[in-house]
Enzyme design. Structure first.
Site, PDB file in Angstrom:
ATOM      1  CB  THR A   1      -2.966   9.505  -1.211  1.00 27.00           C
ATOM      2  OG1 THR A   1      -1.788   9.789  -1.977  1.00 27.00           O
ATOM      3  CG2 THR A   1      -3.800   8.465  -1.953  1.00 27.00           C
TER       4      THR A   1
ATOM      5  CB  CYS B   1      -0.250   4.751  -9.122  1.00 30.14           C
ATOM      6  SG  CYS B   1      -0.359   4.964  -7.320  1.00 30.14           S
ATOM      7  CG  ASN B   2      -1.907  10.992  -9.457  1.00 31.38           C
ATOM      8  OD1 ASN B   2      -1.523  11.912 -10.158  1.00 31.38           O
ATOM      9  ND2 ASN B   2      -3.033  10.340  -9.716  1.00 31.38           N
ATOM     10  CB  THR B   3       0.171   7.654  -4.093  1.00 29.80           C
ATOM     11  OG1 THR B   3      -1.166   8.181  -4.096  1.00 29.80           O
ATOM     12  CG2 THR B   3       0.731   7.724  -2.687  1.00 29.80           C
ATOM     13  CB  ALA B   4       3.313   4.702  -7.103  1.00 30.81           C
TER      14      ALA B   4
ATOM     15  CB  CYS C   1      -6.417   9.676  -6.283  1.00 25.61           C
ATOM     16  SG  CYS C   1      -6.481   7.942  -5.775  1.00 25.61           S
TER      17      CYS C   1
ATOM     18  CE  LYS D   1      -6.531   2.427  -4.054  1.00 28.88           C
ATOM     19  NZ  LYS D   1      -5.768   2.018  -5.234  1.00 28.88           N
TER      20      LYS D   1
ATOM     21  CG  ASP E   1      -2.063   0.990   1.068  1.00 27.75           C
ATOM     22  OD1 ASP E   1      -1.821   2.100   0.561  1.00 27.75           O
ATOM     23  OD2 ASP E   1      -3.202   0.649   1.426  1.00 27.75           O
ATOM     24  NE  ARG E   2      -0.091   1.959  -4.371  1.00 30.55           N
ATOM     25  CZ  ARG E   2      -0.882   0.896  -4.324  1.00 30.55           C
ATOM     26  NH1 ARG E   2      -0.442  -0.274  -3.923  1.00 30.55           N
ATOM     27  NH2 ARG E   2      -2.152   0.979  -4.639  1.00 30.55           N
TER      28      ARG E   2
END
Lengths: 233, 233
Positions: A124, A82-85, A192, A161, A51-52
């Protein structure tokens, strides 16, 4: 066109539905009369990536390994819907020796391009941190949800999700967008990749910037040679 | 469940839209409350694989190379949402050392399970050759389109590959199915992954067997350990 298209490597699965939406966009944006006109895409749809949103989860190491394997399989440029990653963008590029098309940069540039001075980001905490930096570099302000609303936003994301894209979830997302507008946002960044699965441009009074769509456009342009392959950053 | 799901390798891109439909089915069929419940899929969506319908095109060698690279990237079992390309199943398995879930076998078994004696197959000449053999092993007859209608069917397939899934193309596909029924087919096998992109169970008076859907179900069952991993055949 005589040059062979570049092979696109996709770090996916975060989440899996968002990856398929991205892949479908890449196909739709490619001018093709037959199978062979499409871009070759090697996608590692790895929903088991840690989980990022959990610090110390080891997501970076897993993403670096995935990127190295994609390079080994023949990928020539990488994209990661995936923005967060993108917090791990440096590690991914060093591990693979391949450039990663910068989704955060695309989103921030588009937000700046609207002429707005303050961008509201639905994302996030990790993604917001990235956008804060990129928007500041363009002298733009960032508007985020108050702490409690941010928690409610994450609850909405986890519903998506879990496969729920129904009207209730859509109404929640519209409310989150409206809250950002009330806080002073002049443009809305879907920061996101789950956001656009339940919200389109007509669901908000703000102009909607979708970095996932921009990433798909840029991926096609780079692979087909319309734009230069980015440098490793 | 405590065992880790198997990593699914997908030989895709034949055509690209059919691959995404297959991947979406795999996701939809997976019981998941969060990203991490989904199966990891490494997909090589390679639309540049030589045309499977052109003899001597070298498709087998390309597919064998793709399969080997998928094994190297961590795939533990393979699936290939293209009926015609199953002519190269042996080469793919030898090159990768991994079992390929047999889509043709799934389609033939389902057709036999309906109790019908004669199956109509909408597919390329190569796919029809495979189904002929598999259906004969189950003492079932095969019904195919007359030569001219088969050419018209292929023209319909190439329209779908060019992105046309409109009403005209759907009407053409319904007509091909009806022609098989007129020839004596008692069950209809969608023996080309483009067929279900424009035809559902309600579009034909025959029971419709969709090997692509069966492949997705079997892929999920094998990866989640509900069914044993097949042996290399």
């Amino acid at each position: 066109m005589t040059t062979k298209p570049l092979v696109l490597g996709v770090l996916g699965g975060m989440g899996p539905a968002a990856t398929l939406a991205y892949l479908a966009r890449v196909q739709a944006l490619t001018p093709a009369e037959r199978d062979q006109d499409h871009i070759r895409v090697i996608a590692d749809i790895n929903p088991q990536a840690p989980d990022r949103n959990v610090p110390g989860s080891g997501a970076g190491e897993v993403l670096a390994e995935m990127a190295g394997a994609l390079a080994g399989a023949g990928a020539q440029v990488l994209a990661m819907p995936c923005n967060t990653a993108h917090a791990h963008a440096g590690l991914i590029q060093r591990a693979s020796g391949l450039p990663l098309i910068d989704m955060i940069g695309l989103g921030a540039a588009a937000a700046a391009g609207t002429g707005a001075r303050r961008a509201g980001v639905l994302g996030t905490k990790g993604a917001i941190r990235l956008y804060r930096e990129y928007l500041a570099a363009r002298a733009m302000g960032l508007v985020v949800l108050p702490a409690e609303a941010q928690e409610a936003f994450m609850a909405t994301i986890y519903k998506i999700k879990a496969g729920d894209t129904g009207e209730e979830v859509r109404a929640e997302m519209r409310a989150h967008a409206e809250a950002l507008r009330a806080e002073g946002a002049e443009v809305l960044v879907a920061g996101c990749t789950e956001v656009p699965l339940v919200m389109g441009p007509r669901d908000t009074r703000l102009e909607l910037v979708d970095p996932g769509e921009l990433l798909a456009r840029k991926s096609v342009a780079v692979c087909l040679g319309w734009e230069a392959k980015p440098a490793i950053s």
